[in-house]
Design a protein around this motif. Structure first.
Motif, PDB file in Angstrom:
ATOM      1  N   GLY A  71       3.774  39.150  11.751  1.00 58.05           N
ATOM      2  CA  GLY A  71       5.182  38.958  11.404  1.00 58.05           C
ATOM      3  C   GLY A  71       5.389  37.791  10.461  1.00 58.05           C
ATOM      4  O   GLY A  71       6.226  37.843   9.553  1.00 58.05           O
ATOM      5  N   GLY A  72       4.598  36.758  10.649  1.00 59.60           N
ATOM      6  CA  GLY A  72       4.766  35.553   9.846  1.00 59.60           C
ATOM      7  C   GLY A  72       4.307  35.718   8.413  1.00 59.60           C
ATOM      8  O   GLY A  72       4.623  34.886   7.567  1.00 59.60           O
ATOM      9  N   VAL A 100       9.985  40.818   7.114  1.00 65.46           N
ATOM     10  CA  VAL A 100      10.457  40.202   8.360  1.00 65.46           C
ATOM     11  C   VAL A 100      11.260  38.945   8.046  1.00 65.46           C
ATOM     12  O   VAL A 100      12.351  38.733   8.595  1.00 65.46           O
ATOM     13  CB  VAL A 100       9.267  39.874   9.290  1.00 65.46           C
ATOM     14  CG1 VAL A 100       9.722  39.055  10.492  1.00 65.46           C
ATOM     15  CG2 VAL A 100       8.589  41.163   9.744  1.00 65.46           C
ATOM     16  N   ARG A 124       4.072  45.367  16.154  1.00 58.54           N
ATOM     17  CA  ARG A 124       3.357  44.079  16.251  1.00 58.54           C
ATOM     18  C   ARG A 124       2.988  43.747  17.690  1.00 58.54           C
ATOM     19  O   ARG A 124       2.518  42.651  17.976  1.00 58.54           O
ATOM     20  CB  ARG A 124       4.220  42.961  15.650  1.00 58.54           C
ATOM     21  CG  ARG A 124       4.423  43.089  14.142  1.00 58.54           C
ATOM     22  CD  ARG A 124       5.060  41.861  13.529  1.00 58.54           C
ATOM     23  NE  ARG A 124       6.453  41.680  13.885  1.00 58.54           N
ATOM     24  CZ  ARG A 124       7.480  42.280  13.274  1.00 58.54           C
ATOM     25  NH1 ARG A 124       7.252  43.120  12.284  1.00 58.54           N
ATOM     26  NH2 ARG A 124       8.726  42.047  13.668  1.00 58.54           N
ATOM     27  N   TRP A 184       0.313  37.202  21.414  1.00 52.29           N
ATOM     28  CA  TRP A 184       1.302  36.311  20.780  1.00 52.29           C
ATOM     29  C   TRP A 184       0.838  35.931  19.381  1.00 52.29           C
ATOM     30  O   TRP A 184       1.605  36.005  18.418  1.00 52.29           O
ATOM     31  CB  TRP A 184       1.513  35.045  21.622  1.00 52.29           C
ATOM     32  CG  TRP A 184       2.657  34.237  21.129  1.00 52.29           C
ATOM     33  CD1 TRP A 184       3.947  34.267  21.593  1.00 52.29           C
ATOM     34  CD2 TRP A 184       2.638  33.294  20.038  1.00 52.29           C
ATOM     35  NE1 TRP A 184       4.716  33.403  20.851  1.00 52.29           N
ATOM     36  CE2 TRP A 184       3.955  32.804  19.901  1.00 52.29           C
ATOM     37  CE3 TRP A 184       1.661  32.842  19.177  1.00 52.29           C
ATOM     38  CZ2 TRP A 184       4.304  31.853  18.924  1.00 52.29           C
ATOM     39  CZ3 TRP A 184       1.994  31.911  18.193  1.00 52.29           C
ATOM     40  CH2 TRP A 184       3.306  31.427  18.090  1.00 52.29           C
ATOM     41  N   TRP A 185      -0.437  35.533  19.235  1.00 51.65           N
ATOM     42  CA  TRP A 185      -0.931  35.115  17.918  1.00 51.65           C
ATOM     43  C   TRP A 185      -0.993  36.284  16.946  1.00 51.65           C
ATOM     44  O   TRP A 185      -0.770  36.125  15.740  1.00 51.65           O
ATOM     45  CB  TRP A 185      -2.299  34.436  18.048  1.00 51.65           C
ATOM     46  CG  TRP A 185      -2.183  32.994  18.466  1.00 51.65           C
ATOM     47  CD1 TRP A 185      -2.525  32.460  19.681  1.00 51.65           C
ATOM     48  CD2 TRP A 185      -1.664  31.905  17.690  1.00 51.65           C
ATOM     49  NE1 TRP A 185      -2.246  31.115  19.692  1.00 51.65           N
ATOM     50  CE2 TRP A 185      -1.727  30.744  18.489  1.00 51.65           C
ATOM     51  CE3 TRP A 185      -1.151  31.813  16.399  1.00 51.65           C
ATOM     52  CZ2 TRP A 185      -1.293  29.492  18.034  1.00 51.65           C
ATOM     53  CZ3 TRP A 185      -0.716  30.566  15.937  1.00 51.65           C
ATOM     54  CH2 TRP A 185      -0.789  29.427  16.759  1.00 51.65           C
ATOM     55  N   TYR A 232      14.816  46.250  12.918  1.00 54.94           N
ATOM     56  CA  TYR A 232      13.875  45.212  13.346  1.00 54.94           C
ATOM     57  C   TYR A 232      12.962  45.681  14.486  1.00 54.94           C
ATOM     58  O   TYR A 232      11.742  45.466  14.459  1.00 54.94           O
ATOM     59  CB  TYR A 232      14.619  43.950  13.778  1.00 54.94           C
ATOM     60  CG  TYR A 232      13.656  42.869  14.253  1.00 54.94           C
ATOM     61  CD1 TYR A 232      12.908  42.132  13.331  1.00 54.94           C
ATOM     62  CD2 TYR A 232      13.457  42.623  15.608  1.00 54.94           C
ATOM     63  CE1 TYR A 232      11.998  41.175  13.748  1.00 54.94           C
ATOM     64  CE2 TYR A 232      12.552  41.673  16.036  1.00 54.94           C
ATOM     65  CZ  TYR A 232      11.828  40.954  15.115  1.00 54.94           C
ATOM     66  OH  TYR A 232      10.926  40.011  15.529  1.00 54.94           O
ATOM     67  N   THR A 290      -1.715  35.551  25.216  1.00 52.87           N
ATOM     68  CA  THR A 290      -1.671  34.645  24.065  1.00 52.87           C
ATOM     69  C   THR A 290      -2.320  35.272  22.827  1.00 52.87           C
ATOM     70  O   THR A 290      -1.905  34.989  21.700  1.00 52.87           O
ATOM     71  CB  THR A 290      -2.363  33.312  24.383  1.00 52.87           C
ATOM     72  OG1 THR A 290      -3.630  33.567  24.957  1.00 52.87           O
ATOM     73  CG2 THR A 290      -1.522  32.490  25.329  1.00 52.87           C
ATOM     74  N   MET A 318       1.094  38.881  16.972  1.00 45.73           N
ATOM     75  CA  MET A 318       2.490  39.043  16.553  1.00 45.73           C
ATOM     76  C   MET A 318       2.865  38.006  15.516  1.00 45.73           C
ATOM     77  O   MET A 318       3.458  38.298  14.480  1.00 45.73           O
ATOM     78  CB  MET A 318       3.401  38.889  17.775  1.00 45.73           C
ATOM     79  CG  MET A 318       4.874  38.673  17.433  1.00 45.73           C
ATOM     80  SD  MET A 318       5.786  37.769  18.711  1.00 45.73           S
ATOM     81  CE  MET A 318       5.206  36.093  18.437  1.00 45.73           C
ATOM     82  N   ARG A 319       2.463  36.781  15.783  1.00 47.21           N
ATOM     83  CA  ARG A 319       2.837  35.654  14.921  1.00 47.21           C
ATOM     84  C   ARG A 319       2.209  35.768  13.538  1.00 47.21           C
ATOM     85  O   ARG A 319       2.870  35.506  12.527  1.00 47.21           O
ATOM     86  CB  ARG A 319       2.389  34.362  15.605  1.00 47.21           C
ATOM     87  CG  ARG A 319       2.520  33.100  14.813  1.00 47.21           C
ATOM     88  CD  ARG A 319       3.960  32.751  14.537  1.00 47.21           C
ATOM     89  NE  ARG A 319       3.997  31.523  13.775  1.00 47.21           N
ATOM     90  CZ  ARG A 319       3.818  31.432  12.451  1.00 47.21           C
ATOM     91  NH1 ARG A 319       3.643  32.537  11.738  1.00 47.21           N
ATOM     92  NH2 ARG A 319       3.849  30.270  11.839  1.00 47.21           N
ATOM     93  N   PHE A 320       0.946  36.166  13.511  1.00 47.61           N
ATOM     94  CA  PHE A 320       0.250  36.247  12.227  1.00 47.61           C
ATOM     95  C   PHE A 320       0.812  37.393  11.393  1.00 47.61           C
ATOM     96  O   PHE A 320       1.087  37.232  10.203  1.00 47.61           O
ATOM     97  CB  PHE A 320      -1.262  36.430  12.443  1.00 47.61           C
ATOM     98  CG  PHE A 320      -2.029  36.413  11.155  1.00 47.61           C
ATOM     99  CD1 PHE A 320      -2.328  35.217  10.526  1.00 47.61           C
ATOM    100  CD2 PHE A 320      -2.438  37.596  10.549  1.00 47.61           C
ATOM    101  CE1 PHE A 320      -3.026  35.190   9.320  1.00 47.61           C
ATOM    102  CE2 PHE A 320      -3.131  37.579   9.343  1.00 47.61           C
ATOM    103  CZ  PHE A 320      -3.426  36.375   8.727  1.00 47.61           C
TER     104      PHE A 320
END
Lengths: 130, 207
Positions: free
Chosen positions: A93-94, A99, A52, A86-87, A45, A83, A89-91
């Motif tokens: 990984g999501g 993942v 990311r 953060w976005w 992981y 931030t 990473m979120r986009f």
């Protein structure tokens, strides 16, 4: 704290060079699974998370010994630049099925799990000033 | 209020203006109480080219309109929802020249009702923390069409696009609190990753 638009598509709140957002994974492993789960987290992981934009700041094991008949709690604290990071990473990984599959596997090997995001108290006012 | 929202991705982009006119005319014929038909703004994601939103006094009126609407939209990709909207919050009833934003989302089948209720309650608190959200409604969907079996529609109005793209996205109540219901990396996730995020210019408040 300044709010700025990055050159990317992500909205960004920066605070100089400090990586002020923390992402914390807290995993209570099934009895006897703690060491193997830690090794897998770091091998399978963590490299993708680094790609990311996350920076692994700290890994903690509680209690500080490997239990074979009870649960160890594993805590991973990552830092994120801002931030916008953060976005990003979120986009990324999501939208990566690998993942999601990783976390499905972890949940099968864990008693419980939490992921949460935090800042230091001194950063609260700034992060809310949007 | 009985509402119908369609996000239309046009097979022929040149049809945008004529189709918008046809939708407005049909809405007038069916005595829609409120109508918003407008091109989506850059930044929409799976939000279509044209956002069409209609409000009726009765479910019967809405459903008859929906039946008449379907042939006009044939041949285009459409996501949409029929639902009964109930006012959640109105901080700016006279909002003019703003932005209307709609999010269609799909909660997983089999999600326990307590989690759904908590997700809904926390979402309705977003305007408490994010003042850029001027008017808002969160509704459960009665009938859905498109890429998912949409379960909820989350509508907001802003004074401008900067309220949506700035404070809404940047505030920690969004990314550090609400988003865990959406994030596949969080164990609380209950919402499918496919979302329709669409917004357009708004002359006057419709919520």
């Amino acid at each position: 704290m300044s709010v700025a638009r990055s050159s990317s598509m992500w909205p960004t709140m920066t605070q100089g060079e400090r990586r002020f957002i923390h992402a914390i994974d807290e995993i209570v492993a099934k009895p006897g699974e703690g060491k193997a789960l830690l090794d897998d987290y770091m091998a399978r992981y963590a490299p993708g998370a680094r790609e990311r934009g996350l920076h692994l700041e700290q890994v903690l094991v509680s209690p500080p010994m490997w239990l074979d008949d009870q649960s160890n709690t594993l805590t991973f604290r990552w830092s994120i630049a801002d931030t916008g990071g953060w976005w990003q990473m979120r986009f990324v990984g999501g939208n990566d099925p690998a993942v999601a599959a990783w976390w499905t596997e972890v949940d099968a090997r864990a008693v419980s799990r939490r992921r949460f995001f935090a800042v230091e108290p001194v950063d609260i006012e700034g992060v809310c000033d949007v | 209020m009985f509402k119908l929202t369609r996000l239309v991705t046009l097979a022929d982009p040149a049809r945008l203006a004529p189709l918008a006119d046809e939708l407005r005319a049909l809405a007038r014929m069916h005595e829609a109480w409120r109508t918003l038909v407008a091109p989506t703004l850059p930044g929409s994601h799976f939000g279509g080219d044209l956002l069409a939103h209609f409000v009726f006094d009765s479910a019967g009126q809405r459903d008859a309109f929906g039946t008449a609407l379907a042939p006009l939209l044939a041949g285009n990709a459409v996501d949409g929802a029929d639902y009964q909207g109930s006012p959640d919050g109105k901080q700016a009833p006279d909002l003019a020249n703003g932005v209307y934003r709609v999010l269609l989302l799909s909660v997983d089948d089999g999600t326990d009702p307590e989690s759904v209720a908590q997700f809904e309650a926390e979402t309705r608190m977003m305007p408490h923390y994010i003042s850029a959200i001027r008017n808002w409604q969160l509704s459960r969907i009665e009938a859905a069409i498109g890429e998912r079996r949409w379960t909820h529609v989350w509508e907001q109005e802003y004074a401008g696009a900067e309220g949506l793209l700035g404070p809404y996205m940047l505030h920690p109540y969004h990314w550090a609190r609400i988003d865990r219901w959406f994030d596949p990396e969080c164990p609380e996730r209950i919402v499918d990753a496919r979302l329709c995020h669409s917004f357009c210019a708004l002359e006057a408040s419709i919520l």
